[in-house]
Design an enzyme around this catalytic site. Structure first.
Site, PDB file in Angstrom:
ATOM      1  N   GLY A  52     -27.066  94.726  72.490  1.00 20.18           N
ATOM      2  CA  GLY A  52     -27.661  94.480  73.799  1.00 20.18           C
ATOM      3  C   GLY A  52     -29.164  94.459  73.627  1.00 20.18           C
ATOM      4  O   GLY A  52     -29.740  95.415  73.083  1.00 20.18           O
ATOM      5  N   TYR A 108     -18.112  91.244  72.782  1.00 19.39           N
ATOM      6  CA  TYR A 108     -18.244  89.936  72.150  1.00 19.39           C
ATOM      7  C   TYR A 108     -17.936  90.018  70.659  1.00 19.39           C
ATOM      8  O   TYR A 108     -17.993  91.089  70.055  1.00 19.39           O
ATOM      9  CB  TYR A 108     -19.608  89.303  72.412  1.00 19.39           C
ATOM     10  CG  TYR A 108     -20.802  89.881  71.685  1.00 19.39           C
ATOM     11  CD1 TYR A 108     -21.329  89.262  70.560  1.00 19.39           C
ATOM     12  CD2 TYR A 108     -21.448  91.023  72.166  1.00 19.39           C
ATOM     13  CE1 TYR A 108     -22.457  89.760  69.920  1.00 19.39           C
ATOM     14  CE2 TYR A 108     -22.568  91.527  71.533  1.00 19.39           C
ATOM     15  CZ  TYR A 108     -23.064  90.902  70.411  1.00 19.39           C
ATOM     16  OH  TYR A 108     -24.178  91.398  69.781  1.00 19.39           O
ATOM     17  N   LYS A 267     -43.609  84.253  69.201  1.00 16.96           N
ATOM     18  CA  LYS A 267     -42.966  84.527  67.908  1.00 16.96           C
ATOM     19  C   LYS A 267     -42.704  83.205  67.201  1.00 16.96           C
ATOM     20  O   LYS A 267     -42.124  82.290  67.776  1.00 16.96           O
ATOM     21  CB  LYS A 267     -41.671  85.295  68.129  1.00 16.96           C
ATOM     22  CG  LYS A 267     -41.875  86.664  68.774  1.00 16.96           C
ATOM     23  CD  LYS A 267     -40.573  87.362  69.080  1.00 16.96           C
ATOM     24  CE  LYS A 267     -39.835  86.693  70.228  1.00 16.96           C
ATOM     25  NZ  LYS A 267     -38.591  87.426  70.593  1.00 16.96           N
ATOM     26  N   ASP A 328     -35.425  91.796  69.026  1.00 18.78           N
ATOM     27  CA  ASP A 328     -35.488  93.043  69.793  1.00 18.78           C
ATOM     28  C   ASP A 328     -36.287  94.094  69.024  1.00 18.78           C
ATOM     29  O   ASP A 328     -37.091  94.830  69.602  1.00 18.78           O
ATOM     30  CB  ASP A 328     -34.084  93.566  70.068  1.00 18.78           C
ATOM     31  CG  ASP A 328     -33.203  92.543  70.757  1.00 18.78           C
ATOM     32  OD1 ASP A 328     -33.732  91.749  71.554  1.00 18.78           O
ATOM     33  OD2 ASP A 328     -31.983  92.542  70.496  1.00 18.78           O
TER      34      ASP A 328
END
Length: 415
Positions: A52, A108, A267, A328
């Site tokens: 997540g 998932y 990025k 992340d």
């Protein structure tokens, strides 16, 4: 941690909420990764993990020594219990995660490989999808109607979401449901008490395709994401994402499209990342030397009269084990540097190091280097920084201060 509340009968009264460094709000799911290489159709078994975007950032920050809180909703099922337990084990505060007895926790399945951007992976939220070709990851989501998709302003009190110096959000949440979009607009509204709001675009085209097929009030995914990004103080966007979602190419063009955020991080994959930091009226402020967490309750600096300090930092070379979670982790590293009041260049380097930790492990979450180890790597001159090369296990190596010779495994052969 306090017991998790169940269902939608949630106490939303204004309560006294302890302040933390960062609040991360969004859906997390249980992920299943094949036990051996191959297509999902062929592999016989899977290893269970968690994934997540927002909780990944929270875990990264907690492991880096910051106080982090994750706010979300999960089902009253074993998957939800597993998610909350694993995230809390990293030191993240999960006290305000709600449990819903009528909606499931999302799950998932995925194979190794890069996540597609312009054309998403398989998504079978009830309406099918298109399989990506190699070497892109094959991913199948089961998240439609999940507990997290029911997040709304009525269920998530703003006082809790605004209980950090920084609130970190992503573009995944508004793609989950109309209620989630309403919550995102509520939390990004400029009002007294709003913390610095960080937003990672995290474009998921399959989620938006489903939402647009069901109707999103006449709004398209690109329009919703652009509006939300412009309401935030710190925005992360991949160069490839910006081209896929808005048709904008190159850092300067992305900044022209997103002039409102005080800090914009573009990025650029393995090349590195560029930061545009607002310098109001050319007076030198906004150059990234403060902690950057003053909040966003006012109208912000007039973008038309402000100029930017532009900083680029190359990424070190990495022997990639799996590409998932790197974005992340980069956001967590940059936010850690922001909370510490480091200069922009050092924030970028900390982002690169956290990303390298994620890239050199099979799952979403890598163990970051110790703060001392990271700080000494960040302090290298440009030449030495350019020789770094990271492989599996590099974060377990001694600090350069202790024994630089033993860090040879992270240095390139031509150093």
């Amino acid at each position: 941690m306090s017991p998790l509340p169940s269902g939608e009968a949630v106490d939303t009264a204004v309560d006294v909420v302890d302040t933390v460094d960062v609040v991360c709000l969004g859906e997390s799911m249980v992920t299943f990764v094949p036990s051996r290489p191959g297509r999902l159709a062929d592999v016989p078994s899977f290893a269970r993990g968690i994934g997540g975007a927002e909780s990944n950032v929270a875990c990264g920050l907690a492991r880096a020594g910051h106080s982090a809180r994750w706010i979300s909703r999960v089902g009253t099922d074993g998957f939800g219990e597993h998610l909350v337990r694993e995230i809390a084990a990293t030191g993240v505060d999960t006290a305000y995660v709600q449990r819903d007895p009528r909606r499931p926790t999302g799950i998932y399945f995925r194979t190794a490989g890069e996540r597609a951007v312009g054309s998403e992976m398989v998504d079978v939220d009830g309406d099918g999808g298109v399989a990506a070709s190699e070497p892109l990851a094959e991913v199948v989501y089961y998240r439609a109607g999940s507990a997290a998709a029911a997040m709304s302003p009525a269920l998530i009190p703003r006082e809790r979401a605004w209980s950090g110096r920084v609130l970190h959000l992503t573009g995944i949440t508004p793609a989950l449901s109309g209620d989630c979009r309403a919550l995102m607009r509520e939390l990004t509204a400029r009002a007294p008490g709003r913390p610095l709001v960080s937003f990672d675009l995290n474009y998921r085209v399959s989620l938006w395709q489903r939402e647009e097929g069901e109707g999103v009030g006449g709004e398209s995914g690109p329009a919703v994401l652009l509006d939300l990004a412009r309401r935030c103080d710190l925005v992360f966007v991949g160069e490839d994402e910006a081209e896929a979602v808005w048709g904008v190419r190159g850092p300067e063009a992305i900044r022209a499209a997103l002039s409102e955020p005080e800090v914009l991080v573009v990025k650029q994959g393995g090349a590195g990342a560029t930061v545009f930091a607002r310098r109001p009226n050319g007076d030198g402020a906004g150059d990234g030397t403060g902690d950057g967490t003053g909040g966003g309750s006012g109208e912000g600096t007039d973008a038309a009269t402000a100029t930017d300090t532009v900083t680029f930092e190359p990424a070190p070379r990495v022997d990639v084990v799996a590409p998932v979670g790197a974005g992340d982790a980069f956001a967590a590293g940059f936010l850690s540097g922001t909370l510490r009041g480091l200069p922009v260049a050092e924030r970028l380097r900390h982002g690169h190091l956290m990303a390298a930790a994620a890239l050199t492990v099979p799952g979403d979450l890598g163990t970051p280097p110790s703060r001392e180890h990271a700080d000494r790597l960040v302090a290298l001159d440009a030449t030495r920084w350019g020789t770094l090369r990271f492989g599996p296990g590099w974060t377990d190596l001694p600090s350069p201060a202790e024994k630089w010779a033993e860090t040879a495994a992270v240095e390139g052969p031509d150093s």
